[in-house]
Scaffold this motif. Structure first.
Motif, PDB file in Angstrom:
ATOM      1  N   ILE A   6     -47.725  23.570   6.618  1.00  0.00           N
ATOM      2  CA  ILE A   6     -47.470  24.532   7.687  1.00  0.00           C
ATOM      3  C   ILE A   6     -47.859  23.996   9.057  1.00  0.00           C
ATOM      4  O   ILE A   6     -47.399  24.503  10.074  1.00  0.00           O
ATOM      5  CB  ILE A   6     -48.229  25.847   7.431  1.00  0.00           C
ATOM      6  N   TYR A   7     -48.690  22.960   9.092  1.00  0.00           N
ATOM      7  CA  TYR A   7     -49.153  22.437  10.374  1.00  0.00           C
ATOM      8  C   TYR A   7     -48.098  21.555  11.053  1.00  0.00           C
ATOM      9  O   TYR A   7     -48.198  21.273  12.235  1.00  0.00           O
ATOM     10  CB  TYR A   7     -50.448  21.653  10.187  1.00  0.00           C
ATOM     11  N   THR A   8     -47.103  21.102  10.307  1.00  0.00           N
ATOM     12  CA  THR A   8     -46.090  20.200  10.877  1.00  0.00           C
ATOM     13  C   THR A   8     -44.675  20.750  10.699  1.00  0.00           C
ATOM     14  O   THR A   8     -43.714  20.020  10.949  1.00  0.00           O
ATOM     15  CB  THR A   8     -46.179  18.818  10.211  1.00  0.00           C
ATOM     16  N   THR A   9     -44.552  21.981  10.292  1.00  0.00           N
ATOM     17  CA  THR A   9     -43.241  22.519   9.939  1.00  0.00           C
ATOM     18  C   THR A   9     -42.765  23.570  10.924  1.00  0.00           C
ATOM     19  O   THR A   9     -43.522  24.425  11.349  1.00  0.00           O
ATOM     20  CB  THR A   9     -43.277  23.140   8.525  1.00  0.00           C
ATOM     21  N   TYR A  10     -41.486  23.467  11.272  1.00  0.00           N
ATOM     22  CA  TYR A  10     -40.816  24.507  12.045  1.00  0.00           C
ATOM     23  C   TYR A  10     -40.018  25.377  11.082  1.00  0.00           C
ATOM     24  O   TYR A  10     -39.351  24.874  10.186  1.00  0.00           O
ATOM     25  CB  TYR A  10     -39.878  23.897  13.082  1.00  0.00           C
ATOM     26  N   LEU A  11     -40.086  26.675  11.290  1.00  0.00           N
ATOM     27  CA  LEU A  11     -39.314  27.614  10.486  1.00  0.00           C
ATOM     28  C   LEU A  11     -38.021  27.957  11.211  1.00  0.00           C
ATOM     29  O   LEU A  11     -37.917  27.812  12.428  1.00  0.00           O
ATOM     30  CB  LEU A  11     -40.119  28.884  10.236  1.00  0.00           C
ATOM     31  N   THR A  12     -37.044  28.400  10.458  1.00  0.00           N
ATOM     32  CA  THR A  12     -35.749  28.759  11.021  1.00  0.00           C
ATOM     33  C   THR A  12     -35.500  30.240  10.812  1.00  0.00           C
ATOM     34  O   THR A  12     -35.432  30.711   9.677  1.00  0.00           O
ATOM     35  CB  THR A  12     -34.608  27.959  10.368  1.00  0.00           C
ATOM     36  N   THR A  92     -42.482  27.717  15.235  1.00  0.00           N
ATOM     37  CA  THR A  92     -43.572  27.135  14.456  1.00  0.00           C
ATOM     38  C   THR A  92     -44.165  28.183  13.527  1.00  0.00           C
ATOM     39  O   THR A  92     -44.064  29.389  13.779  1.00  0.00           O
ATOM     40  CB  THR A  92     -44.682  26.585  15.369  1.00  0.00           C
ATOM     41  N   TYR A  93     -44.790  27.724  12.465  1.00  0.00           N
ATOM     42  CA  TYR A  93     -45.380  28.666  11.504  1.00  0.00           C
ATOM     43  C   TYR A  93     -46.463  29.506  12.174  1.00  0.00           C
ATOM     44  O   TYR A  93     -46.549  30.712  11.931  1.00  0.00           O
ATOM     45  CB  TYR A  93     -45.970  27.908  10.317  1.00  0.00           C
ATOM     46  N   THR A 170     -38.465  26.966   4.445  1.00  0.00           N
ATOM     47  CA  THR A 170     -38.637  27.082   5.900  1.00  0.00           C
ATOM     48  C   THR A 170     -37.674  28.090   6.505  1.00  0.00           C
ATOM     49  O   THR A 170     -37.548  28.169   7.726  1.00  0.00           O
ATOM     50  CB  THR A 170     -38.406  25.723   6.580  1.00  0.00           C
ATOM     51  N   LYS A 171     -37.011  28.868   5.690  1.00  0.00           N
ATOM     52  CA  LYS A 171     -36.002  29.804   6.188  1.00  0.00           C
ATOM     53  C   LYS A 171     -36.534  31.232   6.172  1.00  0.00           C
ATOM     54  O   LYS A 171     -36.854  31.774   5.118  1.00  0.00           O
ATOM     55  CB  LYS A 171     -34.726  29.724   5.342  1.00  0.00           C
ATOM     56  N   ILE A 172     -36.625  31.829   7.356  1.00  0.00           N
ATOM     57  CA  ILE A 172     -36.981  33.237   7.502  1.00  0.00           C
ATOM     58  C   ILE A 172     -35.701  34.064   7.384  1.00  0.00           C
ATOM     59  O   ILE A 172     -34.698  33.767   8.040  1.00  0.00           O
ATOM     60  CB  ILE A 172     -37.646  33.502   8.867  1.00  0.00           C
ATOM     61  N   VAL A 173     -35.719  35.092   6.560  1.00  0.00           N
ATOM     62  CA  VAL A 173     -34.494  35.841   6.278  1.00  0.00           C
ATOM     63  C   VAL A 173     -34.232  36.950   7.292  1.00  0.00           C
ATOM     64  O   VAL A 173     -33.308  37.748   7.107  1.00  0.00           O
ATOM     65  CB  VAL A 173     -34.543  36.446   4.856  1.00  0.00           C
ATOM     66  N   ASP A 174     -35.023  37.014   8.361  1.00  0.00           N
ATOM     67  CA  ASP A 174     -34.830  38.028   9.405  1.00  0.00           C
ATOM     68  C   ASP A 174     -34.741  37.352  10.768  1.00  0.00           C
ATOM     69  O   ASP A 174     -35.009  36.150  10.905  1.00  0.00           O
ATOM     70  CB  ASP A 174     -35.981  39.034   9.402  1.00  0.00           C
ATOM     71  N   ILE A 175     -34.399  38.155  11.787  1.00  0.00           N
ATOM     72  CA  ILE A 175     -34.293  37.595  13.129  1.00  0.00           C
ATOM     73  C   ILE A 175     -35.647  37.548  13.826  1.00  0.00           C
ATOM     74  O   ILE A 175     -35.751  37.042  14.931  1.00  0.00           O
ATOM     75  CB  ILE A 175     -33.287  38.392  13.991  1.00  0.00           C
ATOM     76  N   LEU A 182     -42.465  36.129   5.411  1.00  0.00           N
ATOM     77  CA  LEU A 182     -43.428  35.048   5.222  1.00  0.00           C
ATOM     78  C   LEU A 182     -43.816  34.899   3.752  1.00  0.00           C
ATOM     79  O   LEU A 182     -44.032  33.772   3.276  1.00  0.00           O
ATOM     80  CB  LEU A 182     -44.684  35.309   6.061  1.00  0.00           C
ATOM     81  N   ILE A 183     -43.892  36.011   3.026  1.00  0.00           N
ATOM     82  CA  ILE A 183     -44.228  35.945   1.600  1.00  0.00           C
ATOM     83  C   ILE A 183     -43.174  35.151   0.830  1.00  0.00           C
ATOM     84  O   ILE A 183     -43.488  34.419  -0.110  1.00  0.00           O
ATOM     85  CB  ILE A 183     -44.378  37.364   1.018  1.00  0.00           C
ATOM     86  N   LYS A 184     -41.908  35.301   1.242  1.00  0.00           N
ATOM     87  CA  LYS A 184     -40.826  34.611   0.551  1.00  0.00           C
ATOM     88  C   LYS A 184     -40.890  33.095   0.724  1.00  0.00           C
ATOM     89  O   LYS A 184     -40.213  32.358   0.009  1.00  0.00           O
ATOM     90  CB  LYS A 184     -39.478  35.133   1.036  1.00  0.00           C
ATOM     91  N   LEU A 185     -41.700  32.618   1.665  1.00  0.00           N
ATOM     92  CA  LEU A 185     -41.855  31.176   1.873  1.00  0.00           C
ATOM     93  C   LEU A 185     -42.941  30.581   0.991  1.00  0.00           C
ATOM     94  O   LEU A 185     -42.991  29.365   0.809  1.00  0.00           O
ATOM     95  CB  LEU A 185     -42.205  30.879   3.336  1.00  0.00           C
TER      96      LEU A 185
END
Length: 313
Positions: A6-12, A92-93, A170-175, A182-185
């Motif tokens: 999570i420290y180096t990851t960008y979420l979409t 970012t996370y 890394t995919k957020i299912v909402d806007i 976040l739980i789904k990740l």
């Protein structure tokens, strides 16, 4: 999928699918909506703060509502309009986590503040002789402290359970970011998150619903027993606006919850329901309380006229 740190990851985040020709109008509309929310809510707050005649328990409690609404709007709109203009839905996370925290603090805080306001109206109408004692400055301060302590403690614990060192998507299912997304990740078992999340929903929604239902039933009984037209008018005026705001918030939250629990729900419908609780209450609340509450409306116009006269001089 491979684990991500999570420290180096960008979420979409989920895209709004806006046509290129509509990007600028959508950006302008979103920015104006956010500015309007800030102006409306700040106007109510300043009106209450600057007029001593409004330094009463009902208005002191009401002061917390626009403050809370601005927290919710600020958790949603800046990131939204930025992503619309840049067409970049990456986040970012850590930023996503903060956005989810503020969004849930706003939602829970709204229910708690509205519950406290219902209690205040119950004491004022049903137990007027005890009002000054039960709603003394010390008791009022304790109520406000309890509201925000419960809010931050419960929601902070909820998001703390979700915060993990590694995620599997890394995919957020909402806007926008929220706890269900976040739980789904998260990698592995999330039953504890689900159970505690369900507990917080039942606690905040159920508690507020019980308080509002009890107080309004008692108010209705009191008004019917007294059979006084002035009592009926006071009850309708003070409680009608509160009930509208409360039902609006509960319905928005219910629609968002249903959209998340049913995976078959259309994505666009989920986006609309999930965003409605962060958009409509912050817009509606100051308009309802500012225009429908006589004392606030009069003091707001007086403050505006006074400022206008001072500027001319």
């Amino acid at each position: 999928m491979d684990n991500f740190s999570i420290y180096t990851t960008y979420l979409t985040l989920e895209s709004l699918d806006i046509l290129p020709s509509n990007i600028v109008p959508a950006f302008i509309f979103g920015t104006l909506a956010y500015c309007a929310i800030l102006v409306f809510n700040m106007s109510v707050m300043l009106t209450i703060a600057l007029n001593r005649t409004l330094h009463k328990p009902m208005y002191v409690l009401l002061f917390n509502l626009p403050l809370n609404d601005m927290v919710g709007a600020s958790a949603f709109f800046p990131q939204l309009v930025s992503s619309i203009l840049s067409q970049n839905t990456s986040i970012t996370y850590s930023a996503c986590f903060v956005q989810a925290l503020l969004a849930h603090v706003y939602a829970a805080g709204s229910l708690l503040v509205l519950s406290a306001m219902a209690y205040d109206r119950y004491i004022a109408i049903c137990c007027p002789l005890k009002y000054n004692t039960l709603m003394s400055p010390n008791n009022l301060r304790n109520i406000i402290i309890i509201i925000w302590t419960i809010d931050f403690t419960a929601i902070g614990s909820l998001l703390a359970l979700t915060y993990r060192k590694e995620i599997c998507s890394t995919k957020i299912v909402d806007i926008h970011c929220n706890n269900p997304s976040l739980i789904k990740l998260v990698c592995g078992d999330t039953k504890l998150n689900d159970y505690y999340g369900l507990f917080t929903i039942v606690f905040f929604s159920g508690l507020s619903l019980l308080i509002v239902a009890f107080t309004y039933i008692q108010i209705l009984i009191t008004v019917v027993i007294k059979r006084q037209s002035d009592a009926k008018s006071k009850a309708i005026q003070t409680c009608g606006t509160h009930l509208i705001v409360f039902l609006c918030l509960q319905l928005c939250g219910l629609f968002a919850l249903i959209a998340h629990r049913f995976e078959a729900a259309p994505p666009n419908l989920r986006k609309a329901f999930d965003s409605s609780a962060l958009i409509f209450p912050p817009v509606i609340n100051p308009l309802i309380y500012g225009l429908k509450t006589k004392e606030i409306r009069q003091n707001l116009f007086f403050t505006i006229r006074k400022s206008s006269i001072q500027n001319k001089q």
